[in-house]
Structures are given as structure tokens and as C-alpha cells.
Design a protein around this motif. Sequence first.
Motif, mmCIF file in Angstrom:
data_model
loop_
_atom_site.group_PDB
_atom_site.id
_atom_site.type_symbol
_atom_site.label_atom_id
_atom_site.label_comp_id
_atom_site.label_asym_id
_atom_site.label_seq_id
_atom_site.Cartn_x
_atom_site.Cartn_y
_atom_site.Cartn_z
ATOM 1 N N GLY A 56 -2.434 2.404 7.659
ATOM 2 C CA GLY A 56 -1.222 1.284 7.946
ATOM 3 C C GLY A 56 -0.681 1.301 6.381
ATOM 4 O O GLY A 56 -0.778 2.286 5.493
ATOM 5 N N LEU A 113 -6.604 -12.475 6.478
ATOM 6 C CA LEU A 113 -5.911 -12.194 7.938
ATOM 7 C C LEU A 113 -4.582 -12.646 8.116
ATOM 8 O O LEU A 113 -3.841 -11.785 8.191
ATOM 9 C CB LEU A 113 -6.930 -12.613 8.925
ATOM 10 C CG LEU A 113 -6.469 -12.499 10.410
ATOM 11 C CD1 LEU A 113 -7.897 -12.188 11.365
ATOM 12 C CD2 LEU A 113 -5.586 -13.528 10.755
ATOM 13 N N HIS A 117 -0.803 -10.773 8.172
ATOM 14 C CA HIS A 117 -0.117 -11.066 9.257
ATOM 15 C C HIS A 117 1.338 -11.584 9.175
ATOM 16 O O HIS A 117 2.208 -11.097 9.891
ATOM 17 C CB HIS A 117 -0.947 -12.033 10.122
ATOM 18 C CG HIS A 117 -0.557 -12.165 11.722
ATOM 19 N ND1 HIS A 117 -0.073 -11.119 12.594
ATOM 20 C CD2 HIS A 117 0.101 -13.373 12.037
ATOM 21 C CE1 HIS A 117 0.378 -11.415 13.729
ATOM 22 N NE2 HIS A 117 0.565 -12.810 13.469
ATOM 23 N N THR A 291 -3.069 -1.386 5.011
ATOM 24 C CA THR A 291 -4.001 -1.837 6.270
ATOM 25 C C THR A 291 -3.299 -1.866 7.569
ATOM 26 O O THR A 291 -2.146 -1.934 7.577
ATOM 27 C CB THR A 291 -4.920 -3.031 6.261
ATOM 28 O OG1 THR A 291 -5.771 -3.436 7.203
ATOM 29 C CG2 THR A 291 -3.673 -4.227 6.199
ATOM 30 N N ASP A 292 -3.807 -1.172 8.746
ATOM 31 C CA ASP A 292 -3.561 -1.125 10.029
ATOM 32 C C ASP A 292 -3.526 -2.397 11.056
ATOM 33 O O ASP A 292 -2.968 -2.617 11.981
ATOM 34 C CB ASP A 292 -3.875 0.133 10.824
ATOM 35 C CG ASP A 292 -5.245 -0.135 11.092
ATOM 36 O OD1 ASP A 292 -6.067 -0.969 10.439
ATOM 37 O OD2 ASP A 292 -5.817 0.703 11.809
ATOM 38 N N HIS A 293 -4.333 -3.574 10.382
ATOM 39 C CA HIS A 293 -4.643 -4.624 11.047
ATOM 40 C C HIS A 293 -4.969 -5.690 10.275
ATOM 41 O O HIS A 293 -5.949 -5.555 9.412
ATOM 42 C CB HIS A 293 -5.625 -4.493 12.160
ATOM 43 C CG HIS A 293 -5.517 -5.416 13.140
ATOM 44 N ND1 HIS A 293 -6.150 -6.837 13.099
ATOM 45 C CD2 HIS A 293 -4.920 -5.665 14.715
ATOM 46 C CE1 HIS A 293 -6.054 -7.707 14.137
ATOM 47 N NE2 HIS A 293 -5.354 -6.914 15.136
ATOM 48 N N ARG A 296 -8.845 -6.142 9.801
ATOM 49 C CA ARG A 296 -9.672 -5.228 9.060
ATOM 50 C C ARG A 296 -9.642 -5.458 7.294
ATOM 51 O O ARG A 296 -10.650 -5.630 6.827
ATOM 52 C CB ARG A 296 -9.165 -3.805 9.099
ATOM 53 C CG ARG A 296 -9.515 -2.648 8.411
ATOM 54 C CD ARG A 296 -8.819 -1.426 8.340
ATOM 55 N NE ARG A 296 -8.536 -0.798 9.968
ATOM 56 C CZ ARG A 296 -9.475 -0.433 10.642
ATOM 57 N NH1 ARG A 296 -10.843 -0.172 10.258
ATOM 58 N NH2 ARG A 296 -8.842 0.174 11.754
ATOM 59 N N LEU A 435 -6.212 -13.057 16.750
ATOM 60 C CA LEU A 435 -6.434 -11.595 16.086
ATOM 61 C C LEU A 435 -7.650 -10.879 15.837
ATOM 62 O O LEU A 435 -7.876 -9.681 15.943
ATOM 63 C CB LEU A 435 -5.747 -11.841 14.926
ATOM 64 C CG LEU A 435 -4.192 -12.059 14.858
ATOM 65 C CD1 LEU A 435 -3.550 -12.206 13.295
ATOM 66 C CD2 LEU A 435 -3.291 -10.922 15.600
ATOM 67 N N SER A 436 -8.833 -11.901 15.830
ATOM 68 C CA SER A 436 -9.985 -11.357 15.393
ATOM 69 C C SER A 436 -10.561 -10.619 16.637
ATOM 70 O O SER A 436 -11.129 -9.639 16.667
ATOM 71 C CB SER A 436 -10.799 -12.258 15.042
ATOM 72 O OG SER A 436 -10.421 -12.860 13.802
ATOM 73 N N GLU A 438 -8.928 -9.636 19.365
ATOM 74 C CA GLU A 438 -7.939 -8.540 19.394
ATOM 75 C C GLU A 438 -8.763 -7.533 18.716
ATOM 76 O O GLU A 438 -8.356 -6.235 19.234
ATOM 77 C CB GLU A 438 -6.537 -8.528 19.234
ATOM 78 C CG GLU A 438 -5.746 -7.452 19.061
ATOM 79 C CD GLU A 438 -4.453 -7.892 18.488
ATOM 80 O OE1 GLU A 438 -3.853 -7.298 17.576
ATOM 81 O OE2 GLU A 438 -3.519 -8.601 19.169
ATOM 82 N N PHE A 439 -8.831 -7.489 17.603
ATOM 83 C CA PHE A 439 -9.349 -6.194 16.780
ATOM 84 C C PHE A 439 -10.673 -5.899 16.859
ATOM 85 O O PHE A 439 -10.856 -4.623 17.204
ATOM 86 C CB PHE A 439 -9.296 -6.420 15.233
ATOM 87 C CG PHE A 439 -9.510 -5.444 14.220
ATOM 88 C CD1 PHE A 439 -8.624 -4.439 13.925
ATOM 89 C CD2 PHE A 439 -11.101 -5.749 13.534
ATOM 90 C CE1 PHE A 439 -9.201 -3.637 13.125
ATOM 91 C CE2 PHE A 439 -11.296 -4.713 12.706
ATOM 92 C CZ PHE A 439 -10.574 -3.561 12.584
ATOM 93 N N ARG A 442 -11.785 -3.768 19.766
ATOM 94 C CA ARG A 442 -11.645 -2.291 20.014
ATOM 95 C C ARG A 442 -12.581 -1.737 19.121
ATOM 96 O O ARG A 442 -12.494 -0.375 19.149
ATOM 97 C CB ARG A 442 -10.069 -2.101 19.425
ATOM 98 C CG ARG A 442 -8.933 -2.641 20.387
ATOM 99 C CD ARG A 442 -7.888 -2.125 20.342
ATOM 100 N NE ARG A 442 -7.434 -1.937 18.758
ATOM 101 C CZ ARG A 442 -6.658 -2.577 17.954
ATOM 102 N NH1 ARG A 442 -6.117 -3.817 18.731
ATOM 103 N NH2 ARG A 442 -6.560 -2.528 16.755
#
Length: 444
Positions: A56, A113, A117, A291-293, A296, A435-436, A438-439, A442
Motif C-alpha cells: 500500500g 485503524l 482510514h 499499508t493496504d488496509h 493491518r 473494517l476489522s 472486512e479485513f 479475508r
Amino acid sequence: MSELITTLKAISEVLWGWPALILIAGTGVYLTLRLAFLPLRRLAFGFRQVFAPATGEGTIAAGAALATSLSATIGTGNIVGVATAIHSGGPGALVWMWLIALVGMATKYAEALLAVHYREKDQRGQYVGGPMYYIRNGLGRNWAWLALIFAFFGMFAGFGIGNTVQANSVAHGLNDSFGVPTWATGLTLAVLVALVVLGGVKRIARVATFIVPFMALTYLLAGLFVLADHAAQLPAALALCFNDAFTGTAAAGGFAGAAVKEAIRFGMARGIFSNEAGLGSAPIAHASANTDHPARQGSIAMLGTFIDTIVVCSVTGLAIVASGAWTSGAKGAPLSTAAFATTFGDLGDVVVVCGLAVFAFTTLLGWSLYSERCTQYLFGERAVLPFRVVWVLMVPVGATVGLDLVWALADIMNILMAVPNLIALLLLAPVVVRLSKEFFERHE
């Protein structure tokens, strides 16, 4: 001056009373439950992310953001703060430091986070963020006043907890142990700080990434050596800590005794002072990370609280209790010195003072970034360079003024910047949970 100090201490006592501690601890408990104990379940995942390849966009590496954050948190609180907590609250205070750190991991996770964001790019193309941005961008323009309040107190808090307190502790420690004039320490620190701070966030991150792991490991090895030397006393020391955390501590030697409420209060207050979970400082560094998220980086940020309190503070605290130094009547850095001296003799003083000096230096660097970002938010890019100059000039001032005044001001500014941040964390908790999920759905 004495009347001013007395007044400030009275204000600090009120502000750091039970309502504030309940608000900070309650926020941590609430976020821990909303996240279903995610920080504890994902601790190993967080450590893996520190060494994972960069992903990211951002201004500095994800691991460098953690190092910058740790450079600010691993400071006088790990040596002076732990000793103060045990001196005032007994061995049981250490347990309450652990408990506030465990729920503080969720707080630190949520802070980082949200910081990622809701972060923005400044005029130089660098990512900036923190509570002032997630208050304004997350809660809406109607809450912009709360963001301004955080930035205002964050700007001044840096000069307390992150500047004058650190310079003062080092200067007086070197003066007491080696007779170094406080003004000489102040000027030396000012020059070293200037060489780094004037280079901005990237230079601070590079220096932190180099110094923080080295300083933390060196101090930990020295502390572990003390614990190994007192290995036979460790089981009894741990039992004493847990027993006294819920029953209070009887008078022993030079220790006057402490009730349970004192163990809770001083353990929680000094734990928060050390790891800064809830103050809103650390997310300012993590907002700059590659970072990408957001989740993370949150999983990396929460490691700061774990490393600072569960690891570093524990070594200091257990050394003080297992060595029996806690009954000496000493307080602050001399109490930590007394513990290390049981193993290292006169070298114990050298270990503690040198550890204090390096810890304080890196805290001066980390907090300069936090305070600078708050200043930048309030006054724009034009204020950055003047701020850095003033920050450097305040170092020798802090080294030479009275310690009581410095600590009283630092405590007041800390809690005043924490309140807006905690309000935002509670209101934005649904965003953190969403968001947690969602991440991590995956990354099962």
C-alpha cells in the motif's frame, strides 16, 4: 512558584481521578468486547506484519511507524513511572498496569485503524492523520471543534510529557549519578534532537528504527539478568503482586503500606502514562505508514502497548519486587536503581541512568512528531519549521526547571488531550468493527 505547583498538582489530582481512569479503562474494555478480544487473538498476526513486505501507500514503512511510536512510549514511564506506581500503590500496582495494558491494546488498535482510514495528504505529499482527522472526517464537520480541542492540547502536551519531562529526568539523573551539570545535559540533548527533528518524519523514523530495537533489547537483557539473579524469589514476587492487587499491601521496611484503591489508581495511571493507549498520540505516527488496509496497521500498532507495558515495564517492576527493593522507601529512578544494584552493584546506577537517557532521547524525537502534527493541523504548513525550532529550544529549558512543575503540567495536558480522543473512539467504534471484520474475513 510553590503555590503554583501546589495548585497544578491539585488540578492534576482532580483530572486524573477516578472518572478519567474509568473513562480510559472503560473505553478499552468496551472496544475489547466489541472486537471480541481481537487484539489478544491476533497478537501473533500483528508480529508477523512487522516483518512482512511493504504494502500500500504511505510516507514511512509500517514497521518504522511502530518504531516511531515506541520511541515515544518507551521512556521515563518504563523506569520512573513503574517505580512510582509500586512506591505509591505497592506490588499490586504492577498487576493493574498489566490489566490496563491488555485492554489498552484494543484502544491502540482502534486509534491506528481510524488514523489510517481517515488520513489525508498534506501540501508536501506526506500522509498525515490522527485523532484530529478522524474526529473531523469521521464524525463530520459539526465535530470540528472537538478536533481543534484535541490538536490544541496535543500541541502543548508534547512540550510536557514528550519534551520537558524527558529532558528533566535525564539531566537530573546524570547530575545525581555523575555530577554532570543540568545545563550541559540540556544543551547536548538539544543539539542531538535538532540533528534529527529538523529533518522531519522520515529522519525521525530512520533514527527510531535503528535505536529503538537496540535500546529496548539492551535494557531488557540487563533486566532479565536481574530477574535471573533473583529467580528463586520470582514465584513469591508474582504471588505478592497478584495478592496485593486485590487485598492491598501492608507496611514493610520503608514502604508505608497501600490500599487496593491506591494499587488500582497508581497502576492504571502510570500504565497509561507509559503506553499512552487512549491519549491519541501513537495514531499520529501510524497514520503515515505504508499499508493496504487500516486494520493491518492497527494490528501492528497494538504491539506498541504490549511491548511497552507487558514486556518492558514488567521487567522493571518484577526486578523491583523480586529484589526486595520496593521496601527500601526509595521512589522514582532511585528505586529502579536500587533493584538493579542488587545484581550489578554500583553499575546498577549506570544501567538505569544510561537506559533513562537513551529512552528519553527517543521520546523527545517521537513526541516532536506528534506535537508538530497538531501544530500543523491548527496553523498549517507555515508553522512546521518555527515549531521545530521552538521544540529544540525547550529541551535545555526543561532540563533545568523544577521537576514538580514539569510533571504537574504534563499530567494535566495528557488527560485534556485524551478526552476528545476517547469520545471519538466510542462514537466511531462501529467503523472499527466493520473494517476489522472486512479485513480479517479475508485473512482467516
